[in-house]
Scaffold this motif. Structure first.
Motif, PDB file in Angstrom:
ATOM      1  N   PRO A 317       0.807  -1.215   0.000  1.00 58.59           N
ATOM      2  CA  PRO A 317       0.000   0.000   0.000  1.00 58.59           C
ATOM      3  C   PRO A 317       0.841   1.265   0.000  1.00 58.59           C
ATOM      4  O   PRO A 317       2.051   1.238   0.263  1.00 58.59           O
ATOM      5  CB  PRO A 317      -0.770  -0.120   1.316  1.00 58.59           C
ATOM      6  CG  PRO A 317       0.230  -0.782   2.235  1.00 58.59           C
ATOM      7  CD  PRO A 317       0.938  -1.788   1.351  1.00 58.59           C
ATOM      8  N   VAL A 318       0.195   2.382  -0.269  1.00 62.27           N
ATOM      9  CA  VAL A 318       0.767   3.698   0.010  1.00 62.27           C
ATOM     10  C   VAL A 318       0.340   4.039   1.439  1.00 62.27           C
ATOM     11  O   VAL A 318      -0.844   4.274   1.688  1.00 62.27           O
ATOM     12  CB  VAL A 318       0.247   4.770  -0.967  1.00 62.27           C
ATOM     13  CG1 VAL A 318       0.725   6.158  -0.544  1.00 62.27           C
ATOM     14  CG2 VAL A 318       0.696   4.458  -2.384  1.00 62.27           C
ATOM     15  N   PRO A 319       1.260   4.032   2.398  1.00 58.04           N
ATOM     16  CA  PRO A 319       0.865   4.305   3.782  1.00 58.04           C
ATOM     17  C   PRO A 319       0.172   5.664   3.908  1.00 58.04           C
ATOM     18  O   PRO A 319       0.529   6.633   3.220  1.00 58.04           O
ATOM     19  CB  PRO A 319       2.201   4.302   4.541  1.00 58.04           C
ATOM     20  CG  PRO A 319       3.091   3.433   3.713  1.00 58.04           C
ATOM     21  CD  PRO A 319       2.696   3.709   2.284  1.00 58.04           C
ATOM     22  N   TYR A 320      -0.812   5.720   4.789  1.00 57.93           N
ATOM     23  CA  TYR A 320      -1.585   6.955   4.972  1.00 57.93           C
ATOM     24  C   TYR A 320      -1.967   7.098   6.440  1.00 57.93           C
ATOM     25  O   TYR A 320      -2.295   6.118   7.106  1.00 57.93           O
ATOM     26  CB  TYR A 320      -2.854   6.924   4.115  1.00 57.93           C
ATOM     27  CG  TYR A 320      -3.860   7.990   4.513  1.00 57.93           C
ATOM     28  CD1 TYR A 320      -3.644   9.328   4.192  1.00 57.93           C
ATOM     29  CD2 TYR A 320      -5.010   7.660   5.234  1.00 57.93           C
ATOM     30  CE1 TYR A 320      -4.552  10.309   4.571  1.00 57.93           C
ATOM     31  CE2 TYR A 320      -5.917   8.636   5.611  1.00 57.93           C
ATOM     32  CZ  TYR A 320      -5.690   9.963   5.290  1.00 57.93           C
ATOM     33  OH  TYR A 320      -6.569  10.924   5.678  1.00 57.93           O
ATOM     34  N   PHE A 321      -1.900   8.325   6.935  1.00 55.53           N
ATOM     35  CA  PHE A 321      -2.443   8.581   8.268  1.00 55.53           C
ATOM     36  C   PHE A 321      -2.834  10.046   8.373  1.00 55.53           C
ATOM     37  O   PHE A 321      -2.495  10.874   7.530  1.00 55.53           O
ATOM     38  CB  PHE A 321      -1.446   8.201   9.372  1.00 55.53           C
ATOM     39  CG  PHE A 321      -0.235   9.086   9.470  1.00 55.53           C
ATOM     40  CD1 PHE A 321      -0.251  10.238  10.236  1.00 55.53           C
ATOM     41  CD2 PHE A 321       0.932   8.768   8.796  1.00 55.53           C
ATOM     42  CE1 PHE A 321       0.862  11.061  10.343  1.00 55.53           C
ATOM     43  CE2 PHE A 321       2.060   9.576   8.896  1.00 55.53           C
ATOM     44  CZ  PHE A 321       2.023  10.731   9.675  1.00 55.53           C
ATOM     45  N   ALA A 364       6.926  10.615  -3.978  1.00 58.61           N
ATOM     46  CA  ALA A 364       7.112   9.508  -3.038  1.00 58.61           C
ATOM     47  C   ALA A 364       6.265   9.677  -1.789  1.00 58.61           C
ATOM     48  O   ALA A 364       5.834   8.695  -1.179  1.00 58.61           O
ATOM     49  CB  ALA A 364       8.587   9.392  -2.636  1.00 58.61           C
ATOM     50  N   ALA A 365       6.012  10.940  -1.398  1.00 57.94           N
ATOM     51  CA  ALA A 365       5.236  11.194  -0.189  1.00 57.94           C
ATOM     52  C   ALA A 365       4.711  12.622  -0.230  1.00 57.94           C
ATOM     53  O   ALA A 365       5.260  13.494  -0.918  1.00 57.94           O
ATOM     54  CB  ALA A 365       6.088  10.983   1.063  1.00 57.94           C
ATOM     55  N   GLN A 377      -5.016  13.934  -4.208  1.00 60.91           N
ATOM     56  CA  GLN A 377      -4.416  13.862  -5.534  1.00 60.91           C
ATOM     57  C   GLN A 377      -2.998  13.309  -5.453  1.00 60.91           C
ATOM     58  O   GLN A 377      -2.573  12.529  -6.313  1.00 60.91           O
ATOM     59  CB  GLN A 377      -4.408  15.251  -6.179  1.00 60.91           C
ATOM     60  CG  GLN A 377      -5.811  15.776  -6.483  1.00 60.91           C
ATOM     61  CD  GLN A 377      -5.815  17.193  -7.041  1.00 60.91           C
ATOM     62  OE1 GLN A 377      -4.788  17.700  -7.485  1.00 60.91           O
ATOM     63  NE2 GLN A 377      -6.981  17.828  -7.020  1.00 60.91           N
ATOM     64  N   GLY A 378      -2.269  13.699  -4.412  1.00 57.96           N
ATOM     65  CA  GLY A 378      -0.912  13.199  -4.245  1.00 57.96           C
ATOM     66  C   GLY A 378      -0.874  11.704  -4.021  1.00 57.96           C
ATOM     67  O   GLY A 378       0.002  11.007  -4.545  1.00 57.96           O
ATOM     68  N   ARG A 379      -1.808  11.209  -3.267  1.00 58.61           N
ATOM     69  CA  ARG A 379      -1.848   9.768  -2.994  1.00 58.61           C
ATOM     70  C   ARG A 379      -2.033   8.978  -4.281  1.00 58.61           C
ATOM     71  O   ARG A 379      -1.391   7.940  -4.493  1.00 58.61           O
ATOM     72  CB  ARG A 379      -2.971   9.469  -1.998  1.00 58.61           C
ATOM     73  CG  ARG A 379      -2.950   8.065  -1.425  1.00 58.61           C
ATOM     74  CD  ARG A 379      -4.057   7.914  -0.407  1.00 58.61           C
ATOM     75  NE  ARG A 379      -4.001   6.610   0.264  1.00 58.61           N
ATOM     76  CZ  ARG A 379      -4.887   6.218   1.181  1.00 58.61           C
ATOM     77  NH1 ARG A 379      -5.865   7.015   1.556  1.00 58.61           N
ATOM     78  NH2 ARG A 379      -4.775   5.021   1.734  1.00 58.61           N
ATOM     79  N   SER A 384       0.401   5.648  -8.724  1.00 59.76           N
ATOM     80  CA  SER A 384       0.661   5.447 -10.158  1.00 59.76           C
ATOM     81  C   SER A 384       2.146   5.509 -10.487  1.00 59.76           C
ATOM     82  O   SER A 384       2.578   4.946 -11.501  1.00 59.76           O
ATOM     83  CB  SER A 384      -0.089   6.497 -10.983  1.00 59.76           C
ATOM     84  OG  SER A 384       0.466   7.792 -10.781  1.00 59.76           O
ATOM     85  N   GLY A 385       2.926   6.212  -9.647  1.00 60.26           N
ATOM     86  CA  GLY A 385       4.351   6.353  -9.928  1.00 60.26           C
ATOM     87  C   GLY A 385       4.657   7.248 -11.110  1.00 60.26           C
ATOM     88  O   GLY A 385       5.747   7.201 -11.672  1.00 60.26           O
ATOM     89  N   THR A 386       3.699   8.089 -11.485  1.00 61.98           N
ATOM     90  CA  THR A 386       3.858   8.960 -12.647  1.00 61.98           C
ATOM     91  C   THR A 386       4.820  10.110 -12.346  1.00 61.98           C
ATOM     92  O   THR A 386       4.682  10.777 -11.325  1.00 61.98           O
ATOM     93  CB  THR A 386       2.488   9.555 -13.055  1.00 61.98           C
ATOM     94  OG1 THR A 386       1.555   8.496 -13.237  1.00 61.98           O
ATOM     95  CG2 THR A 386       2.619  10.364 -14.340  1.00 61.98           C
ATOM     96  N   PRO A 387       5.798  10.394 -13.216  1.00 63.20           N
ATOM     97  CA  PRO A 387       6.697  11.534 -13.007  1.00 63.20           C
ATOM     98  C   PRO A 387       5.933  12.854 -13.001  1.00 63.20           C
ATOM     99  O   PRO A 387       4.910  12.998 -13.683  1.00 63.20           O
ATOM    100  CB  PRO A 387       7.651  11.464 -14.209  1.00 63.20           C
ATOM    101  CG  PRO A 387       7.594  10.037 -14.658  1.00 63.20           C
ATOM    102  CD  PRO A 387       6.186   9.595 -14.400  1.00 63.20           C
ATOM    103  N   VAL A 388       6.440  13.812 -12.228  1.00 61.03           N
ATOM    104  CA  VAL A 388       5.782  15.115 -12.130  1.00 61.03           C
ATOM    105  C   VAL A 388       6.782  16.223 -12.444  1.00 61.03           C
ATOM    106  O   VAL A 388       7.998  16.051 -12.339  1.00 61.03           O
ATOM    107  CB  VAL A 388       5.173  15.338 -10.731  1.00 61.03           C
ATOM    108  CG1 VAL A 388       4.103  14.307 -10.440  1.00 61.03           C
ATOM    109  CG2 VAL A 388       6.255  15.317  -9.651  1.00 61.03           C
ATOM    110  N   ASP A 389       6.246  17.366 -12.815  1.00 65.12           N
ATOM    111  CA  ASP A 389       7.048  18.561 -13.063  1.00 65.12           C
ATOM    112  C   ASP A 389       7.299  19.245 -11.720  1.00 65.12           C
ATOM    113  O   ASP A 389       6.349  19.711 -11.083  1.00 65.12           O
ATOM    114  CB  ASP A 389       6.275  19.494 -13.998  1.00 65.12           C
ATOM    115  CG  ASP A 389       7.056  20.751 -14.345  1.00 65.12           C
ATOM    116  OD1 ASP A 389       7.888  21.190 -13.537  1.00 65.12           O
ATOM    117  OD2 ASP A 389       6.817  21.307 -15.431  1.00 65.12           O
ATOM    118  N   PRO A 390       8.545  19.316 -11.258  1.00 68.20           N
ATOM    119  CA  PRO A 390       8.820  19.901  -9.932  1.00 68.20           C
ATOM    120  C   PRO A 390       8.309  21.335  -9.790  1.00 68.20           C
ATOM    121  O   PRO A 390       7.817  21.709  -8.719  1.00 68.20           O
ATOM    122  CB  PRO A 390      10.342  19.837  -9.830  1.00 68.20           C
ATOM    123  CG  PRO A 390      10.749  18.729 -10.746  1.00 68.20           C
ATOM    124  CD  PRO A 390       9.771  18.798 -11.882  1.00 68.20           C
TER     125      PRO A 390
END
Length: 405
Positions: A317-321, A364-365, A377-379, A384-390
């Motif tokens: 999973p993608v950890p969430y809290f 990553a987080a 949206q970040g989760r 998806s592991g999709t690259p983003v524009d910094p």
């Protein structure tokens, strides 16, 4: 029905632990169509309940309890309360309890975690932990009396309790041995602005300060200072509740967690582990994770139930809290260790802001303070592991979902 499922339905599944992970495993088995015996063993005498409200509504008396809305009888789940399991004899497929042995065909370990106590404070009147419904019940009159309260530990639970205590009108001093808040959870540059929240709420924060001794009505600090304390609340972390597994053959890690594999199987055949008591290998992050948070106890049981019934599902999973503290809603998703880039979305001086961590160009987080859309949206981007524009990811006016390359 395959042979494995048929055999399990004849021998039954026993689940040790009636918290979120244990209850959800039992429910997930029934939802998946499992018709064999399901036995759920809980050490507490109370009807199984959710823990997050304990540091919020239950503690402040705005809710009497947080029992799960599960019809155990209707689901034909054999719920046994007040049953403390003391040992596991794998060769006999039996659990030891004060009420006698309990046989199992398949076993699920869901015993959660237990709070760490402050050395030397055990048995001292007025010292409290906050993990169970009984803990919250003991603390409610303390808050109602508006005592001077000392909180040991400026982590998530310490901040949430300090928030509740200030809301109840208590004078609050928070003592943290590390030189900053949330030292074990987040980087210094991220936690630095969060330290100001304590003073804004009227709580006194002492970092880099160790407790030398706790006496009735008094906390002595290592630097010689003394703090009056009508109550002391200890929130210095938790460890997996696995001490009873010593000598059982179940492999435990250095942190005390059951070292489950990617399918949440323990080192013993037919024994699974889920929730706060279990660590698991994350292919997504390339490391073993031990996640002491509610969402992990909700998601993991579905994988356990599916694998018990013959599936071959990996749990990654993608950890969430989340945390509600000092009139702020704080959310976190992912795992920032190993990230190579940190981006701010907004100023930490503003009421709402976020932080993003990138690794090899992908998210990553994300930590979101009062920006739930960033979290949601970040989760999805992390999953998806999709690259983003910094540059776009660092622009608080640009939705994170629009930062995709």
């Amino acid at each position: 029905m395959n042979e494995q499922t048929e055999e399990i339905e004849q021998t039954g599944v026993v689940i040790v632990g009636a918290g979120m992970a244990g209850v959800q495993t039992a429910v997930a088995l029934r939802e998946a169509g499992f018709e064999g015996p399901v036995t759920l063993l809980g050490a507490e005498p109370h009807q199984p309940y959710d823990r997050p409200p304990l540091s919020k509504a239950v503690l402040l008396g705005t809710a009497e309890g947080s029992a799960f809305e599960v019809d155990f009888e209707g689901l034909d789940i054999d719920l046994r309360l007040g049953v403390e399991v003391t040992g596991l004899r794998a060769a006999d497929r039996e659990l030891d309890t004060a009420a006698g042995p309990v046989r199992y065909g398949t076993l699920v370990l869901a015993t959660g975690a237990e709070p760490l106590s402050l050395p030397g404070s055990e048995g001292v009147p007025g010292v409290h932990l906050l993990r169970t419904l009984d803990d919250a019940a003991r603390l409610r009159p303390v808050l109602a009396a508006a005592h001077e309260v000392v909180v040991v530990g400026a982590g998530w639970i310490g901040a949430e309790f300090a928030t509740a205590a200030r809301a109840a009108g208590c004078a609050v001093t928070v003592v943290e041995a590390a030189d900053r808040v949330l030292a074990g959870a987040l980087p210094d540059e991220v936690t630095a602005p969060m330290a100001a929240w304590y003073a804004q709420a009227g709580a006194r924060l002492l970092t880099g300060t160790k407790v030398a001794a706790v006496e009735p009505g008094l906390v002595r600090l290592a630097d010689g200072r003394e703090l009056p304390a009508g109550a002391v609340v200890v929130g210095i972390g938790a460890r997996p509740a696995t001490g009873w597994l010593a000598g059982s053959g179940v492999e435990l890690g250095p942190d005390g967690s059951v070292t489950a594999d990617e399918r949440l199987r323990s080192s013993l055949p037919g024994v699974y582990a889920v929730g706060d008591c279990a660590s698991f290998p994350s292919g997504r992050y390339g490391t073993r994770l031990l996640v002491h948070h509610w969402d992990n106890a909700l998601q993991g049981p579905r994988t356990v139930a599916a694998n018990i019934l013959g599936a071959e599902q990996a749990y990654d999973p993608v950890p969430y809290f989340w945390s509600e503290q000092f009139d702020r809603f704080v959310q976190y998703a992912g795992h920032h260790a190993g990230a190579d880039t940190l981006l701010w979305r907004g100023s930490p001086q503003d009421p709402a802001w976020s932080v993003c961590w990138l690794r090899d160009g992908a998210l990553a987080a994300v930590l979101a303070v009062g920006r739930p859309r960033d979290l949601a949206q970040g989760r999805r981007l992390i999953e998806s592991g999709t690259p983003v524009d910094p540059a776009k990811a660092a622009d608080p006016a640009t939705p994170l979902k629009s930062a995709v390359l």
